[in-house]
Design a protein around this motif. Structure first.
Motif, PDB file in Angstrom:
ATOM      1  N   PHE A 357      -3.550  35.361  -9.388  1.00 51.88           N
ATOM      2  CA  PHE A 357      -4.739  35.964  -8.779  1.00 51.88           C
ATOM      3  C   PHE A 357      -5.013  37.317  -9.439  1.00 51.88           C
ATOM      4  O   PHE A 357      -4.142  37.885 -10.103  1.00 51.88           O
ATOM      5  CB  PHE A 357      -4.573  36.119  -7.261  1.00 51.88           C
ATOM      6  N   GLN A 358      -6.213  37.825  -9.240  1.00 53.37           N
ATOM      7  CA  GLN A 358      -6.638  39.073  -9.875  1.00 53.37           C
ATOM      8  C   GLN A 358      -6.220  40.243  -8.994  1.00 53.37           C
ATOM      9  O   GLN A 358      -6.840  40.523  -7.966  1.00 53.37           O
ATOM     10  CB  GLN A 358      -8.171  39.039 -10.066  1.00 53.37           C
ATOM     11  N   GLU A 359      -5.153  40.929  -9.408  1.00 51.41           N
ATOM     12  CA  GLU A 359      -4.542  41.939  -8.533  1.00 51.41           C
ATOM     13  C   GLU A 359      -5.416  43.174  -8.340  1.00 51.41           C
ATOM     14  O   GLU A 359      -5.328  43.832  -7.298  1.00 51.41           O
ATOM     15  CB  GLU A 359      -3.186  42.359  -9.112  1.00 51.41           C
ATOM     16  N   ILE A 360      -6.264  43.499  -9.310  1.00 52.88           N
ATOM     17  CA  ILE A 360      -7.021  44.748  -9.220  1.00 52.88           C
ATOM     18  C   ILE A 360      -8.043  44.700  -8.092  1.00 52.88           C
ATOM     19  O   ILE A 360      -8.177  45.650  -7.319  1.00 52.88           O
ATOM     20  CB  ILE A 360      -7.712  45.064 -10.563  1.00 52.88           C
ATOM     21  N   ILE A 361      -8.770  43.588  -7.981  1.00 54.37           N
ATOM     22  CA  ILE A 361      -9.843  43.545  -6.975  1.00 54.37           C
ATOM     23  C   ILE A 361      -9.480  42.735  -5.733  1.00 54.37           C
ATOM     24  O   ILE A 361     -10.301  42.602  -4.822  1.00 54.37           O
ATOM     25  CB  ILE A 361     -11.158  43.000  -7.581  1.00 54.37           C
ATOM     26  N   ALA A 362      -8.262  42.191  -5.705  1.00 47.81           N
ATOM     27  CA  ALA A 362      -7.861  41.406  -4.525  1.00 47.81           C
ATOM     28  C   ALA A 362      -7.931  42.233  -3.250  1.00 47.81           C
ATOM     29  O   ALA A 362      -8.272  41.718  -2.169  1.00 47.81           O
ATOM     30  CB  ALA A 362      -6.446  40.862  -4.719  1.00 47.81           C
ATOM     31  N   GLY A 363      -7.630  43.528  -3.341  1.00 43.55           N
ATOM     32  CA  GLY A 363      -7.651  44.378  -2.148  1.00 43.55           C
ATOM     33  C   GLY A 363      -9.035  44.574  -1.579  1.00 43.55           C
ATOM     34  O   GLY A 363      -9.191  44.819  -0.375  1.00 43.55           O
ATOM     35  N   SER A 364     -10.068  44.462  -2.425  1.00 41.52           N
ATOM     36  CA  SER A 364     -11.432  44.696  -1.940  1.00 41.52           C
ATOM     37  C   SER A 364     -12.176  43.413  -1.584  1.00 41.52           C
ATOM     38  O   SER A 364     -13.039  43.427  -0.699  1.00 41.52           O
ATOM     39  CB  SER A 364     -12.237  45.473  -2.995  1.00 41.52           C
ATOM     40  N   VAL A 365     -11.862  42.304  -2.240  1.00 45.72           N
ATOM     41  CA  VAL A 365     -12.586  41.060  -1.942  1.00 45.72           C
ATOM     42  C   VAL A 365     -11.689  39.996  -1.315  1.00 45.72           C
ATOM     43  O   VAL A 365     -12.180  38.926  -0.926  1.00 45.72           O
ATOM     44  CB  VAL A 365     -13.249  40.483  -3.217  1.00 45.72           C
ATOM     45  N   GLY A 366     -10.396  40.270  -1.197  1.00 49.24           N
ATOM     46  CA  GLY A 366      -9.470  39.313  -0.600  1.00 49.24           C
ATOM     47  C   GLY A 366      -8.771  38.465  -1.651  1.00 49.24           C
ATOM     48  O   GLY A 366      -9.418  37.920  -2.544  1.00 49.24           O
ATOM     49  N   LYS A 367      -7.477  38.348  -1.539  1.00 48.07           N
ATOM     50  CA  LYS A 367      -6.685  37.598  -2.522  1.00 48.07           C
ATOM     51  C   LYS A 367      -7.172  36.162  -2.678  1.00 48.07           C
ATOM     52  O   LYS A 367      -7.220  35.624  -3.797  1.00 48.07           O
ATOM     53  CB  LYS A 367      -5.212  37.607  -2.107  1.00 48.07           C
ATOM     54  N   ASP A 368      -7.541  35.524  -1.574  1.00 45.63           N
ATOM     55  CA  ASP A 368      -7.953  34.126  -1.628  1.00 45.63           C
ATOM     56  C   ASP A 368      -9.197  33.907  -2.476  1.00 45.63           C
ATOM     57  O   ASP A 368      -9.488  32.770  -2.874  1.00 45.63           O
ATOM     58  CB  ASP A 368      -8.222  33.597  -0.213  1.00 45.63           C
ATOM     59  N   ASN A 369      -9.933  34.972  -2.764  1.00 48.82           N
ATOM     60  CA  ASN A 369     -11.151  34.871  -3.577  1.00 48.82           C
ATOM     61  C   ASN A 369     -10.933  35.247  -5.037  1.00 48.82           C
ATOM     62  O   ASN A 369     -11.901  35.337  -5.798  1.00 48.82           O
ATOM     63  CB  ASN A 369     -12.243  35.773  -2.996  1.00 48.82           C
ATOM     64  N   THR A 370      -9.678  35.469  -5.412  1.00 46.49           N
ATOM     65  CA  THR A 370      -9.425  35.971  -6.770  1.00 46.49           C
ATOM     66  C   THR A 370      -8.459  35.113  -7.577  1.00 46.49           C
ATOM     67  O   THR A 370      -7.928  35.558  -8.593  1.00 46.49           O
ATOM     68  CB  THR A 370      -8.882  37.411  -6.722  1.00 46.49           C
ATOM     69  N   PHE A 371      -8.229  33.876  -7.161  1.00 46.39           N
ATOM     70  CA  PHE A 371      -7.364  33.008  -7.964  1.00 46.39           C
ATOM     71  C   PHE A 371      -8.100  32.562  -9.233  1.00 46.39           C
ATOM     72  O   PHE A 371      -9.305  32.320  -9.215  1.00 46.39           O
ATOM     73  CB  PHE A 371      -6.939  31.783  -7.151  1.00 46.39           C
ATOM     74  N   GLY A 372      -7.340  32.471 -10.331  1.00 45.26           N
ATOM     75  CA  GLY A 372      -7.943  31.967 -11.571  1.00 45.26           C
ATOM     76  C   GLY A 372      -7.657  32.775 -12.812  1.00 45.26           C
ATOM     77  O   GLY A 372      -8.157  32.444 -13.891  1.00 45.26           O
ATOM     78  N   THR A 373      -6.859  33.835 -12.703  1.00 44.13           N
ATOM     79  CA  THR A 373      -6.481  34.559 -13.921  1.00 44.13           C
ATOM     80  C   THR A 373      -5.415  33.764 -14.673  1.00 44.13           C
ATOM     81  O   THR A 373      -4.739  32.914 -14.099  1.00 44.13           O
ATOM     82  CB  THR A 373      -5.912  35.950 -13.597  1.00 44.13           C
ATOM     83  N   ILE A 374      -5.256  34.062 -15.949  1.00 43.85           N
ATOM     84  CA  ILE A 374      -4.142  33.509 -16.709  1.00 43.85           C
ATOM     85  C   ILE A 374      -3.369  34.696 -17.266  1.00 43.85           C
ATOM     86  O   ILE A 374      -3.927  35.553 -17.961  1.00 43.85           O
ATOM     87  CB  ILE A 374      -4.605  32.542 -17.815  1.00 43.85           C
ATOM     88  N   VAL A 375      -2.112  34.786 -16.918  1.00 39.72           N
ATOM     89  CA  VAL A 375      -1.370  36.025 -17.150  1.00 39.72           C
ATOM     90  C   VAL A 375      -0.127  35.781 -17.994  1.00 39.72           C
ATOM     91  O   VAL A 375       0.411  34.670 -18.050  1.00 39.72           O
ATOM     92  CB  VAL A 375      -0.972  36.689 -15.817  1.00 39.72           C
ATOM     93  N   GLY A 376       0.319  36.870 -18.640  1.00 45.17           N
ATOM     94  CA  GLY A 376       1.531  36.812 -19.444  1.00 45.17           C
ATOM     95  C   GLY A 376       1.583  37.956 -20.435  1.00 45.17           C
ATOM     96  O   GLY A 376       0.649  38.761 -20.547  1.00 45.17           O
ATOM     97  N   ARG A 377       2.672  38.039 -21.167  1.00 45.18           N
ATOM     98  CA  ARG A 377       2.893  39.067 -22.186  1.00 45.18           C
ATOM     99  C   ARG A 377       2.466  38.525 -23.546  1.00 45.18           C
ATOM    100  O   ARG A 377       2.819  37.406 -23.935  1.00 45.18           O
ATOM    101  CB  ARG A 377       4.377  39.458 -22.208  1.00 45.18           C
ATOM    102  N   ILE A 378       1.703  39.318 -24.298  1.00 39.53           N
ATOM    103  CA  ILE A 378       1.301  38.916 -25.641  1.00 39.53           C
ATOM    104  C   ILE A 378       2.540  38.898 -26.541  1.00 39.53           C
ATOM    105  O   ILE A 378       3.316  39.843 -26.575  1.00 39.53           O
ATOM    106  CB  ILE A 378       0.239  39.867 -26.206  1.00 39.53           C
ATOM    107  N   LYS A 379       2.708  37.823 -27.263  1.00 36.31           N
ATOM    108  CA  LYS A 379       3.886  37.671 -28.124  1.00 36.31           C
ATOM    109  C   LYS A 379       3.817  38.621 -29.319  1.00 36.31           C
ATOM    110  O   LYS A 379       2.718  38.983 -29.782  1.00 36.31           O
ATOM    111  CB  LYS A 379       3.991  36.230 -28.611  1.00 36.31           C
ATOM    112  N   PRO A 380       4.963  39.073 -29.831  1.00 35.28           N
ATOM    113  CA  PRO A 380       4.972  39.924 -31.026  1.00 35.28           C
ATOM    114  C   PRO A 380       4.294  39.208 -32.191  1.00 35.28           C
ATOM    115  O   PRO A 380       4.609  38.043 -32.485  1.00 35.28           O
ATOM    116  CB  PRO A 380       6.462  40.136 -31.298  1.00 35.28           C
TER     117      PRO A 380
END
Length: 468
Positions: A357-380
């Motif tokens: 979920f999108q952690e930055i805006i979850a607090g303002s629009v609700g976590k349930d409305n922010t699923f769909g990010t793809i996350v991880g560390r960029i490889k060297p």
């Protein structure tokens, strides 16, 4: 991507041994084939050794190139000996082609300077370039003034030139889609459609409401929806994502896919913060990641000129591009910083990836409305960065481009992120700020800054800063 095709002009001058032209033609065509490139060249029967020397030779070469104009992406002029500069210039002019041109001159060998083996390509190259310059014909030079066709150095020059050709061709009559309006808080991504249109870059806008209305009319079990849902599940780890959110993503993605196909778009820029979250209940990041991974780049916040930079990098590197924020300093190192997004990076950028979920805006629009990010560390990895922008005051396109390396420095955070090392980073950041560039930067895991600079600056006439 389609294979690059080169028109080949073999220069020859009668004062020098004809055998050199024969060998030169053989060598260049062999190297091109072995390197994965197609070629168009005069045959050994059309002119002496398939070379261009006389006015008649030039006309034959021009006619051949004109007949294959839809296939030829660039021209290579190879000089096995001094060459006939007038014949080369006439062949290019009469072909009517407006494509990049690479000038290569073969090396002389100190022990073979008698007339039986002497080339004088060193001098002939200067004469060919002089004639092309007089005719207003743009061209590219090899790294060294003379270089053997059969060498690793020329292979590198050839691959760089192919990247130049892909960028120049890929920016002709290109079409991008703008889905929704620019978020009010993002003045930084303003741009001029008219300047882009003048540069052969067309923008196809669509209202976000229109897209959502089509989503609303789409049945949950429609074939396109089921296919998209399966594609999402195969693309990344979705174990923690609610089924309702995945279904919304699938329907939204199916509508966008159909619209992109209908409008023949090379990429999209999508309105996100915070209309989609508040009124539809997902973030489009993973869908954008999937498009970028499939070489249909997608940028957030309707950042069309950021999308343009993604497209340019993709053409040059033949691999997916990402759009990131210049986001944070790192550990007091003046040549390192953190690049970050929420994120919509292509999965090939990551060491490992998952949907979240999108952690930055979850607090303002609700976590349930922010699923769909793809996350991880960029490889060297080595990387090339690029940013394009319309300068509305001067009426032109500007860009900066450079290279860096994603490192393995320890960092724990959320979203899609990586630490990048760039030589003279503070100088680059000063330039970005002073010139008023956007906070977004496009990145590709390749090393093609030189080719992009040559394509945009030399052939397209953009104002380009090459950072080193």
């Amino acid at each position: 991507m389609a294979r690059v095709t080169f028109g080949v002009i073999v220069g020859n001058r009668g004062f020098f041994p004809d055998a050199l032209a024969k060998e030169g033609r053989r060598d260049i065509l062999k190297v091109l084939k072995e390197s994965g490139y197609d070629s168009v060249a005069l045959s050994m029967t059309e002119t002496k050794f398939g070379a261009v020397e006389t006015f008649e030779d030039a006309k034959k070469c021009a006619a051949l190139f004109a007949s294959k104009a839809d296939k030829i992406d660039g021209i290579i002029v190879t000089l096995p000996n001094f060459g006939e500069e007038r014949g080369v210039a006439e062949a290019v002019k009469r072909s009517g082609l407006n494509v990049p041109i690479l000038i290569q001159a073969e090396e002389d060998v100190a022990g073979q300077m008698a007339m039986g083996g002497r080339r004088d390509s060193f001098c002939g190259k200067i004469s060919v370039c002089n004639n092309l310059r007089q005719a207003g014909i743009l061209f590219t030079l090899t790294t060294s003034h003379t270089v053997k066709v059969v060498s690793d150095e020329f292979k590198h020059d050839l691959d760089e030139f192919a990247a130049i050709c892909r960028v120049v061709k890929g920016l002709k009559n290109v079409r991008f889609g703008a889905i929704g309006s620019r978020p009010a808080a993002f003045n930084t991504v303003r741009y001029s459609e008219k300047i882009l249109e003048f540069a052969d870059i067309a923008i196809e806008p669509v209202d976000l409401y229109e897209i959502l209305a089509k989503v609303d009319r789409l049945a949950d079990k429609a074939p396109a929806v089921r296919a998209k849902l399966n594609a999402i599940r195969k693309y990344t780890n979705v174990q923690t994502i609610p089924p309702d959110s995945l279904l919304k993503m699938a329907k939204f993605g199916a509508v966008i896919d159909a619209w992109v196909k209908e409008k023949e778009l090379a990429g999209t820029a999508i309105q996100c913060w915070t209309a989609l979250e508040e009124y539809f209940g997902i973030v489009p990041c993973a869908l954008m990641s999937m498009m970028s991974e499939s070489l249909r780049p997608s940028a957030c916040e309707v950042d069309i000129t950021g999308l343009l930079a993604m497209h340019i990098l993709q053409l040059a590197g033949e691999s997916p591009s990402a759009l990131l924020d210049w986001n944070n300093n790192f550990e007091g190192d003046p040549n390192k910083c953190v690049l970050f997004h929420c994120s919509n990076l292509p999965k090939s950028f990551f060491k490992a990836d998952r949907m979240d979920f999108q952690e930055i805006i979850a607090g303002s629009v609700g976590k349930d409305n922010t699923f769909g990010t793809i996350v991880g560390r960029i490889k060297p990895s080595p990387a090339t960065f690029c940013r394009t922008s319309t300068d509305d005051v001067e009426g032109l396109l500007r860009a900066y481009v450079g290279q860096g390396t994603f490192t393995n420095d320890k960092l724990e955070t959320f979203g899609g992120y990586g630490v990048i090392k760039i030589d003279n980073l503070q100088m680059l950041l000063n330039y970005i700020c002073q010139m008023g560039f956007e906070h977004h930067v496009a990145v590709n895991l390749c090393q093609r800054a030189g080719a992009i600079t040559e394509a945009l600056g030399n052939y397209l006439g953009w104002d380009v800063y090459r950072h080193v």
